[in-house]
Design a protein around this motif. Structure first.
Motif, PDB file in Angstrom:
ATOM      1  N   MET A   1      11.919   3.831  10.584  1.00  0.00           N
ATOM      2  CA  MET A   1      12.154   4.582   9.740  1.00  0.00           C
ATOM      3  C   MET A   1      13.267   6.105  10.182  1.00  0.00           C
ATOM      4  SD  MET A   1      12.138   4.651   6.656  1.00  0.00           S
ATOM      5  CE  MET A   1      10.725   4.282   6.154  1.00  0.00           C
ATOM      6  N   ILE A   2      14.972   5.401   9.669  1.00  0.00           N
ATOM      7  CA  ILE A   2      15.615   6.626  10.170  1.00  0.00           C
ATOM      8  C   ILE A   2      16.118   7.206   8.813  1.00  0.00           C
ATOM      9  CG2 ILE A   2      17.680   6.456  11.403  1.00  0.00           C
ATOM     10  CD1 ILE A   2      15.547   6.369  13.296  1.00  0.00           C
ATOM     11  N   GLY A   3      15.878   8.907   8.997  1.00  0.00           N
ATOM     12  CA  GLY A   3      16.406   9.103   7.795  1.00  0.00           C
ATOM     13  C   GLY A   3      17.660   9.248   7.827  1.00  0.00           C
ATOM     14  N   THR A   4      18.929   8.488   6.950  1.00  0.00           N
ATOM     15  CA  THR A   4      20.407   8.848   7.346  1.00  0.00           C
ATOM     16  C   THR A   4      21.406  10.086   6.509  1.00  0.00           C
ATOM     17  OG1 THR A   4      21.111   7.394   5.320  1.00  0.00           O
ATOM     18  CG2 THR A   4      20.781   6.392   7.567  1.00  0.00           C
ATOM     19  N   ASP A   5      20.224  10.922   5.834  1.00  0.00           N
ATOM     20  CA  ASP A   5      20.938  11.869   5.661  1.00  0.00           C
ATOM     21  C   ASP A   5      20.470  13.281   7.009  1.00  0.00           C
ATOM     22  OD1 ASP A   5      21.183  11.759   2.789  1.00  0.00           O
ATOM     23  OD2 ASP A   5      19.612  11.957   2.585  1.00  0.00           O
ATOM     24  N   THR A   6      19.782  12.609   7.422  1.00  0.00           N
ATOM     25  CA  THR A   6      19.552  13.788   8.988  1.00  0.00           C
ATOM     26  C   THR A   6      19.698  13.281  10.002  1.00  0.00           C
ATOM     27  OG1 THR A   6      16.835  13.242   8.622  1.00  0.00           O
ATOM     28  CG2 THR A   6      18.050  15.020   7.066  1.00  0.00           C
ATOM     29  N   ALA A   7      20.032  12.737   9.913  1.00  0.00           N
ATOM     30  CA  ALA A   7      19.812  11.047  11.433  1.00  0.00           C
ATOM     31  C   ALA A   7      18.962  11.776  12.354  1.00  0.00           C
ATOM     32  CB  ALA A   7      21.450  12.000  12.044  1.00  0.00           C
ATOM     33  N   LYS A   8      17.100  12.016  11.156  1.00  0.00           N
ATOM     34  CA  LYS A   8      15.699  11.815  12.281  1.00  0.00           C
ATOM     35  C   LYS A   8      15.591  10.290  11.801  1.00  0.00           C
ATOM     36  CE  LYS A   8      16.598  16.736  12.458  1.00  0.00           C
ATOM     37  NZ  LYS A   8      15.283  17.935  12.005  1.00  0.00           N
TER      38      LYS A   8
ATOM     39  N   ARG B   1      10.412  13.771   2.743  1.00  0.00           N
ATOM     40  CA  ARG B   1      11.739  14.742   2.159  1.00  0.00           C
ATOM     41  C   ARG B   1      12.326  13.252   1.527  1.00  0.00           C
ATOM     42  NH1 ARG B   1      16.467  15.462   2.196  1.00  0.00           N
ATOM     43  NH2 ARG B   1      17.543  14.884   4.108  1.00  0.00           N
ATOM     44  N   PRO B   2      12.890  13.531  -0.112  1.00  0.00           N
ATOM     45  CA  PRO B   2      13.808  12.536  -0.967  1.00  0.00           C
ATOM     46  C   PRO B   2      14.935  12.560  -0.169  1.00  0.00           C
ATOM     47  CG  PRO B   2      12.393  14.023  -2.080  1.00  0.00           C
ATOM     48  CD  PRO B   2      11.949  14.521  -1.472  1.00  0.00           C
ATOM     49  N   GLY B   3      15.634  11.159   0.036  1.00  0.00           N
ATOM     50  CA  GLY B   3      16.825  10.899   0.129  1.00  0.00           C
ATOM     51  C   GLY B   3      16.509   9.341   0.847  1.00  0.00           C
ATOM     52  N   ALA B   4      18.439   9.281   1.769  1.00  0.00           N
ATOM     53  CA  ALA B   4      18.238   8.141   2.151  1.00  0.00           C
ATOM     54  C   ALA B   4      18.118   7.638   3.545  1.00  0.00           C
ATOM     55  CB  ALA B   4      19.946   7.481   1.741  1.00  0.00           C
TER      56      ALA B   4
ATOM     57  N   ASP C   1      16.467   4.964  -0.981  1.00  0.00           N
ATOM     58  CA  ASP C   1      16.281   6.037  -1.649  1.00  0.00           C
ATOM     59  C   ASP C   1      15.583   6.550  -2.277  1.00  0.00           C
ATOM     60  OD1 ASP C   1      19.695   5.990  -1.316  1.00  0.00           O
ATOM     61  OD2 ASP C   1      19.992   4.841  -2.614  1.00  0.00           O
ATOM     62  N   LEU C   2      14.803   7.034  -1.729  1.00  0.00           N
ATOM     63  CA  LEU C   2      13.905   8.038  -2.146  1.00  0.00           C
ATOM     64  C   LEU C   2      13.553   9.322  -2.878  1.00  0.00           C
ATOM     65  CD1 LEU C   2      11.234   7.580   1.094  1.00  0.00           C
ATOM     66  CD2 LEU C   2      11.550   6.183  -0.853  1.00  0.00           C
ATOM     67  N   THR C   3      12.985   8.709  -4.229  1.00  0.00           N
ATOM     68  CA  THR C   3      13.129   9.989  -5.068  1.00  0.00           C
ATOM     69  C   THR C   3      11.646  10.478  -5.492  1.00  0.00           C
ATOM     70  OG1 THR C   3      13.302   8.772  -6.643  1.00  0.00           O
ATOM     71  CG2 THR C   3      15.484   9.580  -5.814  1.00  0.00           C
ATOM     72  N   LYS C   4      10.902   9.345  -5.319  1.00  0.00           N
ATOM     73  CA  LYS C   4       8.997   9.355  -5.946  1.00  0.00           C
ATOM     74  C   LYS C   4       8.460   8.817  -4.289  1.00  0.00           C
ATOM     75  CE  LYS C   4       9.736   5.753  -8.546  1.00  0.00           C
ATOM     76  NZ  LYS C   4       8.936   5.196 -10.022  1.00  0.00           N
ATOM     77  N   ASP C   5       7.290   8.870  -4.621  1.00  0.00           N
ATOM     78  CA  ASP C   5       6.292   8.025  -4.096  1.00  0.00           C
ATOM     79  C   ASP C   5       6.483   6.482  -4.355  1.00  0.00           C
ATOM     80  OD1 ASP C   5       5.338  10.191  -3.161  1.00  0.00           O
ATOM     81  OD2 ASP C   5       3.104   9.897  -4.907  1.00  0.00           O
ATOM     82  N   THR C   6       7.109   5.807  -3.233  1.00  0.00           N
ATOM     83  CA  THR C   6       7.386   4.649  -3.118  1.00  0.00           C
ATOM     84  C   THR C   6       6.500   3.769  -2.457  1.00  0.00           C
ATOM     85  OG1 THR C   6       9.791   5.373  -3.473  1.00  0.00           O
ATOM     86  CG2 THR C   6       9.475   3.555  -2.914  1.00  0.00           C
TER      87      THR C   6
ATOM     88  N   GLY D   1      18.852  -5.879   0.630  1.00  0.00           N
ATOM     89  CA  GLY D   1      20.121  -5.200   0.341  1.00  0.00           C
ATOM     90  C   GLY D   1      21.257  -4.981   1.329  1.00  0.00           C
ATOM     91  N   HIS D   2      21.912  -3.534   0.879  1.00  0.00           N
ATOM     92  CA  HIS D   2      22.722  -3.758   1.735  1.00  0.00           C
ATOM     93  C   HIS D   2      22.897  -2.334   1.368  1.00  0.00           C
ATOM     94  CE1 HIS D   2      24.540  -3.026  -2.512  1.00  0.00           C
ATOM     95  NE2 HIS D   2      25.199  -2.359  -1.879  1.00  0.00           N
ATOM     96  N   ALA D   3      23.599  -1.847   2.951  1.00  0.00           N
ATOM     97  CA  ALA D   3      24.209  -0.061   2.903  1.00  0.00           C
ATOM     98  C   ALA D   3      24.753   0.527   1.832  1.00  0.00           C
ATOM     99  CB  ALA D   3      24.039  -0.212   5.011  1.00  0.00           C
ATOM    100  N   ASP D   4      24.878   1.330   1.382  1.00  0.00           N
ATOM    101  CA  ASP D   4      25.929   2.085   0.458  1.00  0.00           C
ATOM    102  C   ASP D   4      26.864   3.273   1.973  1.00  0.00           C
ATOM    103  OD1 ASP D   4      25.058   0.454  -1.544  1.00  0.00           O
ATOM    104  OD2 ASP D   4      23.573   1.699  -2.465  1.00  0.00           O
ATOM    105  N   ASP D   5      25.946   3.200   2.569  1.00  0.00           N
ATOM    106  CA  ASP D   5      26.474   4.725   2.933  1.00  0.00           C
ATOM    107  C   ASP D   5      26.658   4.401   4.025  1.00  0.00           C
ATOM    108  OD1 ASP D   5      27.356   6.990   4.082  1.00  0.00           O
ATOM    109  OD2 ASP D   5      25.386   8.092   4.115  1.00  0.00           O
ATOM    110  N   GLY D   6      27.470   3.776   5.155  1.00  0.00           N
ATOM    111  CA  GLY D   6      27.557   3.341   6.210  1.00  0.00           C
ATOM    112  C   GLY D   6      28.116   2.332   6.385  1.00  0.00           C
ATOM    113  N   GLU D   7      27.649   0.925   7.146  1.00  0.00           N
ATOM    114  CA  GLU D   7      27.278  -0.786   7.432  1.00  0.00           C
ATOM    115  C   GLU D   7      26.107  -0.665   8.540  1.00  0.00           C
ATOM    116  OE1 GLU D   7      30.827  -1.022   9.748  1.00  0.00           O
ATOM    117  OE2 GLU D   7      32.530  -0.305   8.080  1.00  0.00           O
ATOM    118  N   PHE D   8      25.600  -2.077   8.143  1.00  0.00           N
ATOM    119  CA  PHE D   8      24.809  -3.014   8.592  1.00  0.00           C
ATOM    120  C   PHE D   8      24.923  -3.904   9.827  1.00  0.00           C
ATOM    121  CE2 PHE D   8      21.087  -5.162   7.844  1.00  0.00           C
ATOM    122  CZ  PHE D   8      20.339  -5.260   9.700  1.00  0.00           C
ATOM    123  N   GLU D   9      24.654  -4.395  10.137  1.00  0.00           N
ATOM    124  CA  GLU D   9      24.536  -5.539  10.116  1.00  0.00           C
ATOM    125  C   GLU D   9      23.019  -6.524  11.316  1.00  0.00           C
ATOM    126  OE1 GLU D   9      28.115  -5.521  13.162  1.00  0.00           O
ATOM    127  OE2 GLU D   9      29.687  -4.619  12.322  1.00  0.00           O
ATOM    128  N   PHE D  10      23.560  -7.445  11.499  1.00  0.00           N
ATOM    129  CA  PHE D  10      22.446  -8.162  11.982  1.00  0.00           C
ATOM    130  C   PHE D  10      23.268  -9.775  12.542  1.00  0.00           C
ATOM    131  CE2 PHE D  10      19.439 -11.525  11.693  1.00  0.00           C
ATOM    132  CZ  PHE D  10      17.857 -11.148  12.374  1.00  0.00           C
TER     133      PHE D  10
END
Length: 242
Positions: free
Chosen positions: A1-8, A25-28, A51-56, A114-123
């Motif tokens: 699990m990587i937070g793309t808002d905080t890079a942690k 915390r809420p975020g991507a 994208d987390l905005t609530k318990d998911t 899904g896909h990445a809205d912020d940045g890129e993803f490759e597999f």
């Protein structure tokens, strides 16, 4: 699990647990996992952006992953396969991972949601496929056999050949009437017969290497079944005496 808002991020090994609970915390976020299954398969599941905005509750079901395979114009066998992913964002950060397996792996699967809205993803999946170590094995006047070559790193055999084939029956101890083992220090020029014994259906050979330090040892095994059929196997330079 990587937070793309905080890079942690956080890496976990679930040891077969069905659920994982993260307090975030809420975020991507980017969610990714390799799954090593008991059925000798390797699977990748991932969500490039969450994208987390609530318990998911997020379900990544490796059982629903699709099988990956390659096709060649001629018969081939896979020696190694690598599954790899790469997630980058903000033109700065990158998280990537790989897993590799040999031909002993029964299958490779992947499910990317899904896909990445912020940045890129490759597999990607990367395969090393070669011509089979044994192209064909059959009995003279009989049907085809289905061999499995012993050496994973062996080069292919060159040419054709024939050898005696013995029906091993069901492989029970009673069907093995006699067993012998001989050894040679000169590549098979001269042979010394090892002492053999049978106990509980198992055969044991005792090889005496006294005074043979540094010598290469060639082995010859001879097996005979209850019907008088016999087979001999030679292993040149099986090992060296220390």
């Amino acid at each position: 699990m990587i937070g793309t808002d905080t890079a942690k991020g956080e890496r976990r090994f679930n040891d077969g647990a069905a659920d994982q609970v993260y307090r975030l915390r809420p975020g991507a976020y980017f969610l990714s996992s390799f799954v090593d299954s008991p059925d000798m398969t390797v699977r990748y599941v991932g969500r490039p952006q969450l994208d987390l905005t609530k318990d998911t509750t997020v379900v990544l079901d490796a059982c629903k992953a699709k099988r990956l395979r390659v096709e060649t114009d001629r018969r081939s066998e896979t020696r190694t396969t690598t599954l790899a992913f790469d997630r980058s964002w903000d033109d700065t950060w990158r998280h990537a991972g790989t897993v590799s397996g040999s031909r002993l792996v029964a299958g490779y699967y992947a499910d990317v949601q899904g896909h990445a809205d912020d940045g890129e993803f490759e597999f990607g999946s990367y395969w090393r496929a070669y011509a089979p170590l044994v192209e064909k094995l059959s009995v003279v006047g009989g049907g085809d056999l289905h061999p499995v070559a012993a050496g994973l790193g062996s080069v292919n055999l060159d040419g054709t050949g024939e050898a005696a084939v013995v029906d091993a029956g069901k492989g029970t101890p009673k069907e093995l009437e006699a067993a012998g083992l001989s050894y040679s220090y000169d590549g098979g020029g001269t042979w010394t017969e090892a002492a053999t014994s049978q106990q509980g259906g198992a055969w044991t050979a005792t090889v005496n290497h006294a005074g043979a330090a540094g010598e290469p040892v060639t082995l010859k095994a001879e097996l005979t079944d209850a019907n008088g059929n016999s087979v001999t196997q030679l292993v040149a330079d099986a090992y060296a005496v220390r």
